[in-house]
Scaffold this motif. Structure first.
Motif, mmCIF file in Angstrom:
data_model
loop_
_atom_site.group_PDB
_atom_site.id
_atom_site.type_symbol
_atom_site.label_atom_id
_atom_site.label_comp_id
_atom_site.label_asym_id
_atom_site.label_seq_id
_atom_site.Cartn_x
_atom_site.Cartn_y
_atom_site.Cartn_z
ATOM 1 N N ASP A 124 -7.007 3.157 -0.624
ATOM 2 C CA ASP A 124 -8.265 2.423 -0.686
ATOM 3 C C ASP A 124 -8.814 2.403 0.732
ATOM 4 O O ASP A 124 -8.100 2.015 1.664
ATOM 5 C CB ASP A 124 -7.977 0.999 -1.191
ATOM 6 C CG ASP A 124 -9.184 0.084 -1.199
ATOM 7 O OD1 ASP A 124 -10.244 0.439 -0.635
ATOM 8 O OD2 ASP A 124 -9.074 -1.016 -1.758
ATOM 9 N N PRO A 125 -10.064 2.793 0.931
ATOM 10 C CA PRO A 125 -10.581 2.874 2.303
ATOM 11 C C PRO A 125 -10.738 1.518 2.993
ATOM 12 O O PRO A 125 -10.984 1.474 4.195
ATOM 13 C CB PRO A 125 -11.926 3.581 2.142
ATOM 14 C CG PRO A 125 -12.302 3.427 0.730
ATOM 15 C CD PRO A 125 -11.034 3.274 -0.052
ATOM 16 N N THR A 126 -10.568 0.423 2.271
ATOM 17 C CA THR A 126 -10.725 -0.892 2.897
ATOM 18 C C THR A 126 -9.403 -1.490 3.370
ATOM 19 O O THR A 126 -9.386 -2.573 3.952
ATOM 20 C CB THR A 126 -11.401 -1.882 1.916
ATOM 21 O OG1 THR A 126 -10.542 -2.084 0.792
ATOM 22 C CG2 THR A 126 -12.756 -1.367 1.460
ATOM 23 N N PRO A 181 -6.517 -2.505 5.662
ATOM 24 C CA PRO A 181 -6.436 -2.624 7.120
ATOM 25 C C PRO A 181 -5.489 -1.590 7.741
ATOM 26 O O PRO A 181 -4.494 -1.189 7.129
ATOM 27 C CB PRO A 181 -5.895 -4.041 7.343
ATOM 28 C CG PRO A 181 -6.159 -4.774 6.068
ATOM 29 C CD PRO A 181 -6.124 -3.742 4.981
ATOM 30 N N ARG A 231 -11.260 9.244 3.165
ATOM 31 C CA ARG A 231 -10.092 8.604 2.549
ATOM 32 C C ARG A 231 -8.816 9.352 2.925
ATOM 33 O O ARG A 231 -7.989 9.672 2.085
ATOM 34 C CB ARG A 231 -10.250 8.504 1.031
ATOM 35 C CG ARG A 231 -11.348 7.544 0.635
ATOM 36 C CD ARG A 231 -11.412 7.351 -0.829
ATOM 37 N NE ARG A 231 -10.198 6.641 -1.271
ATOM 38 C CZ ARG A 231 -10.100 6.001 -2.412
ATOM 39 N NH1 ARG A 231 -11.124 5.973 -3.234
ATOM 40 N NH2 ARG A 231 -8.984 5.405 -2.745
ATOM 41 N N ASP A 259 -12.165 7.139 12.135
ATOM 42 C CA ASP A 259 -12.722 5.815 12.426
ATOM 43 C C ASP A 259 -11.846 5.075 13.425
ATOM 44 O O ASP A 259 -12.340 4.275 14.215
ATOM 45 C CB ASP A 259 -12.806 4.981 11.136
ATOM 46 C CG ASP A 259 -13.732 5.608 10.126
ATOM 47 O OD1 ASP A 259 -14.919 5.728 10.423
ATOM 48 O OD2 ASP A 259 -13.245 5.988 9.041
ATOM 49 N N GLU A 296 0.842 -1.197 0.000
ATOM 50 C CA GLU A 296 0.000 0.000 0.000
ATOM 51 C C GLU A 296 0.878 1.248 0.000
ATOM 52 O O GLU A 296 1.943 1.263 0.601
ATOM 53 C CB GLU A 296 -0.922 -0.002 1.214
ATOM 54 C CG GLU A 296 -1.830 -1.202 1.298
ATOM 55 C CD GLU A 296 -2.701 -1.415 0.085
ATOM 56 O OE1 GLU A 296 -3.034 -0.437 -0.613
ATOM 57 O OE2 GLU A 296 -3.050 -2.565 -0.172
ATOM 58 N N ARG A 304 -11.841 6.832 7.087
ATOM 59 C CA ARG A 304 -12.139 6.078 5.868
ATOM 60 C C ARG A 304 -13.129 6.806 4.963
ATOM 61 O O ARG A 304 -12.993 6.760 3.747
ATOM 62 C CB ARG A 304 -12.624 4.685 6.233
ATOM 63 C CG ARG A 304 -11.509 3.893 6.904
ATOM 64 C CD ARG A 304 -11.871 2.460 7.198
ATOM 65 N NE ARG A 304 -10.797 1.808 7.928
ATOM 66 C CZ ARG A 304 -9.637 1.437 7.418
ATOM 67 N NH1 ARG A 304 -9.390 1.643 6.139
ATOM 68 N NH2 ARG A 304 -8.717 0.854 8.165
#
Length: 173
Positions: free
Chosen positions: A40-42, A44, A163, A129, A3, A160
């Motif tokens: 990417d907001p997903t 971890p 972003r 978050d 990432e 998230r």
């Protein structure tokens, strides 16, 4: 997949620029803010922390030299010892108390300074978050001139929906 984060912007709140500094001898305090775009907001949180630690903007000794792409220090620590495992999860309320205690330790803040901290630290903190606190390192990990910092607090905010990852460093010189 490795990432990556994209550095977007930053801010620097220097307590000396406010009337507070005129009343308090311990006004050599500041908040440094670095904002990054999430890939990417997903992704971890652990992977985001690893991407942050690997980012060039993280290579900052916070002692006046700024970002050094070849740097070996991060705040008072040897950079090689700062890993995602050195961060602990901290709730928004706990992080806000940590910042408030640090910022107000010598008395109430003038309105303009309180407003700057609200804008740069507390608003992003309220939207986060998850919040991570660099607290897994101690004096054994200090570099050769780490004592330049009286206090050093580091928070990583993950928002998230926006972003965004925000790195907050609150310190005393």
């Amino acid at each position: 997949m490795k990432e990556t984060l994209t550095h977007e912007s930053g801010a620097f709140v220097n307590f000396r620029h406010f009337a507070f500094a005129e009343r308090h001898a311990h006004a050599f305090r500041w908040l440094d803010v670095k904002r990054f775009r999430l890939p990417d907001p997903t992704v971890p949180d652990r992977d985001l922390l690893a991407a942050l630690v690997a980012h060039e903007q993280f290579r900052d000794d916070y002692a006046g030299g700024g970002v050094d792409p070849g740097g070996t220090r991060h705040g008072p620590y040897w950079l090689r010892l700062v890993t995602p495992e050195a961060y602990g999860s901290i709730g928004r309320d706990g992080a806000a108390r940590l910042l408030e205690t640090w910022a107000e330790q010598y008395g109430p803040l003038p309105g303009a300074l309180a407003g700057a901290l609200r804008r740069e630290a507390y608003a992003p903190l309220a939207a986060a978050d998850s919040v991570h606190h660099l607290n897994g390192l101690g004096e054994d990990e200090y570099h050769d001139w780490a004592s330049v910092h009286g206090e050093f607090h580091e928070l990583v905010l993950v928002d998230r929906a926006a972003r965004r990852l925000t790195l907050l460093v609150a310190a005393d010189d």
